[in-house]
Design a protein around this motif. Structure first.
Motif, PDB file in Angstrom:
ATOM      1  N   LEU A  14      47.667  42.864  53.436  1.00 47.28           N
ATOM      2  CA  LEU A  14      47.725  41.582  52.327  1.00 47.28           C
ATOM      3  C   LEU A  14      48.393  40.581  52.735  1.00 47.28           C
ATOM      4  CD1 LEU A  14      46.164  42.434  49.028  1.00 47.28           C
ATOM      5  CD2 LEU A  14      44.843  41.546  50.652  1.00 47.28           C
ATOM      6  N   LYS A  15      49.832  40.941  52.268  1.00 49.58           N
ATOM      7  CA  LYS A  15      50.579  39.831  52.157  1.00 49.58           C
ATOM      8  C   LYS A  15      51.123  39.637  53.764  1.00 49.58           C
ATOM      9  CE  LYS A  15      53.525  42.574  48.839  1.00 49.58           C
ATOM     10  NZ  LYS A  15      54.767  43.330  48.790  1.00 49.58           N
ATOM     11  N   ALA A  16      50.346  40.565  55.015  1.00 48.82           N
ATOM     12  CA  ALA A  16      50.595  39.828  56.478  1.00 48.82           C
ATOM     13  C   ALA A  16      50.476  38.997  56.781  1.00 48.82           C
ATOM     14  CB  ALA A  16      50.120  41.357  57.033  1.00 48.82           C
ATOM     15  N   LEU A  17      48.471  39.243  56.131  1.00 48.33           N
ATOM     16  CA  LEU A  17      47.653  37.787  57.154  1.00 48.33           C
ATOM     17  C   LEU A  17      48.174  36.988  55.493  1.00 48.33           C
ATOM     18  CD1 LEU A  17      44.875  40.042  57.576  1.00 48.33           C
ATOM     19  CD2 LEU A  17      46.368  38.686  59.399  1.00 48.33           C
ATOM     20  N   LYS A  18      48.575  37.127  54.740  1.00 45.90           N
ATOM     21  CA  LYS A  18      49.438  35.664  53.356  1.00 45.90           C
ATOM     22  C   LYS A  18      47.833  35.081  52.788  1.00 45.90           C
ATOM     23  CE  LYS A  18      53.172  33.357  56.646  1.00 45.90           C
ATOM     24  NZ  LYS A  18      53.434  33.879  57.653  1.00 45.90           N
ATOM     25  N   ILE A  19      46.911  36.477  52.225  1.00 45.14           N
ATOM     26  CA  ILE A  19      46.034  36.261  51.742  1.00 45.14           C
ATOM     27  C   ILE A  19      46.924  36.315  50.024  1.00 45.14           C
ATOM     28  CG2 ILE A  19      44.580  37.533  50.278  1.00 45.14           C
ATOM     29  CD1 ILE A  19      43.708  38.781  53.391  1.00 45.14           C
ATOM     30  N   LYS A  20      46.668  35.779  49.595  1.00 46.26           N
ATOM     31  CA  LYS A  20      46.656  35.407  48.189  1.00 46.26           C
ATOM     32  C   LYS A  20      46.810  36.169  47.004  1.00 46.26           C
ATOM     33  CE  LYS A  20      44.988  33.107  43.309  1.00 46.26           C
ATOM     34  NZ  LYS A  20      43.815  32.333  43.013  1.00 46.26           N
ATOM     35  N   LYS A  21      48.572  36.429  46.703  1.00 45.57           N
ATOM     36  CA  LYS A  21      49.112  37.939  45.717  1.00 45.57           C
ATOM     37  C   LYS A  21      47.359  37.636  44.676  1.00 45.57           C
ATOM     38  CE  LYS A  21      52.846  39.627  44.097  1.00 45.57           C
ATOM     39  NZ  LYS A  21      53.697  39.625  43.670  1.00 45.57           N
ATOM     40  N   PRO A  22      46.939  39.375  44.881  1.00 41.63           N
ATOM     41  CA  PRO A  22      46.730  39.802  43.703  1.00 41.63           C
ATOM     42  C   PRO A  22      47.073  40.699  42.450  1.00 41.63           C
ATOM     43  CG  PRO A  22      46.936  41.768  45.377  1.00 41.63           C
ATOM     44  CD  PRO A  22      47.462  40.193  45.837  1.00 41.63           C
ATOM     45  N   GLN A  23      46.570  40.869  41.337  1.00 41.93           N
ATOM     46  CA  GLN A  23      47.184  41.366  40.193  1.00 41.93           C
ATOM     47  C   GLN A  23      47.178  42.603  40.406  1.00 41.93           C
ATOM     48  OE1 GLN A  23      47.571  39.486  36.642  1.00 41.93           O
ATOM     49  NE2 GLN A  23      47.286  41.663  34.999  1.00 41.93           N
ATOM     50  N   ARG A  24      47.687  43.321  40.396  1.00 41.29           N
ATOM     51  CA  ARG A  24      47.554  44.876  40.180  1.00 41.29           C
ATOM     52  C   ARG A  24      47.588  45.579  38.224  1.00 41.29           C
ATOM     53  NH1 ARG A  24      50.120  47.410  44.364  1.00 41.29           N
ATOM     54  NH2 ARG A  24      48.160  49.067  43.676  1.00 41.29           N
ATOM     55  N   GLU A  25      46.845  46.535  39.058  1.00 41.43           N
ATOM     56  CA  GLU A  25      46.455  47.579  37.808  1.00 41.43           C
ATOM     57  C   GLU A  25      45.920  46.335  36.869  1.00 41.43           C
ATOM     58  OE1 GLU A  25      46.310  50.868  37.788  1.00 41.43           O
ATOM     59  OE2 GLU A  25      46.812  50.669  40.247  1.00 41.43           O
ATOM     60  N   ARG A  33      40.497  50.289  28.778  1.00 42.06           N
ATOM     61  CA  ARG A  33      41.441  50.600  29.534  1.00 42.06           C
ATOM     62  C   ARG A  33      41.781  51.087  31.146  1.00 42.06           C
ATOM     63  NH1 ARG A  33      45.500  55.103  26.952  1.00 42.06           N
ATOM     64  NH2 ARG A  33      44.026  56.221  26.454  1.00 42.06           N
ATOM     65  N   TRP A  34      40.031  50.311  31.498  1.00 39.35           N
ATOM     66  CA  TRP A  34      39.278  50.443  32.837  1.00 39.35           C
ATOM     67  C   TRP A  34      40.706  49.508  33.431  1.00 39.35           C
ATOM     68  CZ3 TRP A  34      34.097  50.144  31.218  1.00 39.35           C
ATOM     69  CH2 TRP A  34      33.173  51.322  31.082  1.00 39.35           C
ATOM     70  N   ARG A  35      41.176  49.948  34.570  1.00 41.13           N
ATOM     71  CA  ARG A  35      41.732  49.310  35.427  1.00 41.13           C
ATOM     72  C   ARG A  35      41.212  48.744  37.200  1.00 41.13           C
ATOM     73  NH1 ARG A  35      46.954  48.841  33.153  1.00 41.13           N
ATOM     74  NH2 ARG A  35      47.155  50.843  32.172  1.00 41.13           N
ATOM     75  N   PHE A  36      41.630  47.850  37.761  1.00 43.33           N
ATOM     76  CA  PHE A  36      41.385  47.398  38.799  1.00 43.33           C
ATOM     77  C   PHE A  36      42.414  47.863  39.143  1.00 43.33           C
ATOM     78  CE2 PHE A  36      38.124  44.309  37.215  1.00 43.33           C
ATOM     79  CZ  PHE A  36      36.598  45.136  37.279  1.00 43.33           C
ATOM     80  N   ALA A  39      43.563  42.673  41.152  1.00 48.16           N
ATOM     81  CA  ALA A  39      42.243  41.522  40.792  1.00 48.16           C
ATOM     82  C   ALA A  39      42.452  40.067  41.167  1.00 48.16           C
ATOM     83  CB  ALA A  39      41.898  41.789  39.679  1.00 48.16           C
ATOM     84  N   TRP A  40      41.950  39.259  41.191  1.00 48.59           N
ATOM     85  CA  TRP A  40      41.905  38.353  41.916  1.00 48.59           C
ATOM     86  C   TRP A  40      41.050  36.989  40.424  1.00 48.59           C
ATOM     87  CZ3 TRP A  40      42.046  41.463  45.819  1.00 48.59           C
ATOM     88  CH2 TRP A  40      43.187  41.489  47.136  1.00 48.59           C
ATOM     89  N   LEU A  41      42.004  36.801  39.009  1.00 46.35           N
ATOM     90  CA  LEU A  41      41.370  36.066  38.121  1.00 46.35           C
ATOM     91  C   LEU A  41      40.730  35.107  38.068  1.00 46.35           C
ATOM     92  CD1 LEU A  41      44.400  37.543  36.008  1.00 46.35           C
ATOM     93  CD2 LEU A  41      42.480  38.814  36.754  1.00 46.35           C
ATOM     94  N   ASP A  42      41.071  34.430  39.151  1.00 54.94           N
ATOM     95  CA  ASP A  42      40.599  33.273  38.954  1.00 54.94           C
ATOM     96  C   ASP A  42      39.041  32.919  39.779  1.00 54.94           C
ATOM     97  OD1 ASP A  42      42.454  31.941  37.153  1.00 54.94           O
ATOM     98  OD2 ASP A  42      43.200  30.882  39.279  1.00 54.94           O
ATOM     99  N   GLU A  43      38.841  33.962  41.015  1.00 50.75           N
ATOM    100  CA  GLU A  43      37.734  34.305  41.040  1.00 50.75           C
ATOM    101  C   GLU A  43      36.945  35.532  41.187  1.00 50.75           C
ATOM    102  OE1 GLU A  43      41.021  34.364  42.530  1.00 50.75           O
ATOM    103  OE2 GLU A  43      40.656  32.615  43.875  1.00 50.75           O
TER     104      GLU A  43
END
Length: 105
Positions: A14-25, A33-36, A39-43
């Motif tokens: 993701l970083k190498a291709l400069k893709i928008k940073k996701p939120q982790r966990e 308490r389910w986690r992804f 996650a890209w929250l806006d999308e």
């Protein structure tokens, strides 16, 4: 390869291709308490790295599979698009390409 190693590899892509940073966990369904993993929250796009499919890991044992179905179905009801990727998808670059396409829609 462990799940955390898969996640680290996907994060590298993701970083190498400069893709928008996701939120982790990201916890998406309180109080469950389910986690992804990512996650890209806006999308409302979520990614799960599915490790252990050949070693009879949690995701492929009956109780884990049933729990995952409940988690992913709840996520869908809440409006999330959930993408699930195995080690092969991540290694080949299929995962990062699918994520890139999903974020552009």
């Amino acid at each position: 390869m462990t799940k955390s190693e898969l996640e680290a590899e996907l994060e590298f892509h993701l970083k190498a291709l400069k893709i928008k940073k996701p939120q982790r966990e990201f916890v998406f369904a309180k109080p469950r308490r389910w986690r992804f993993d990512f996650a890209w929250l806006d999308e409302k796009i979520a990614v799960e790295c599915e490790g252990g499919i050949y070693s009879r890991g949690r995701h492929v044992r009956p109780s884990g599979f049933i729990s995952d179905c409940e988690k992913y179905n709840t996520a869908t009801l809440l409006g999330w698009r959930v993408f699930r990727f195995t080690a092969e998808h991540i290694h080949r670059g299929d995962a990062v390409e699918m994520i890139r396409k999903a974020l552009k829609q």
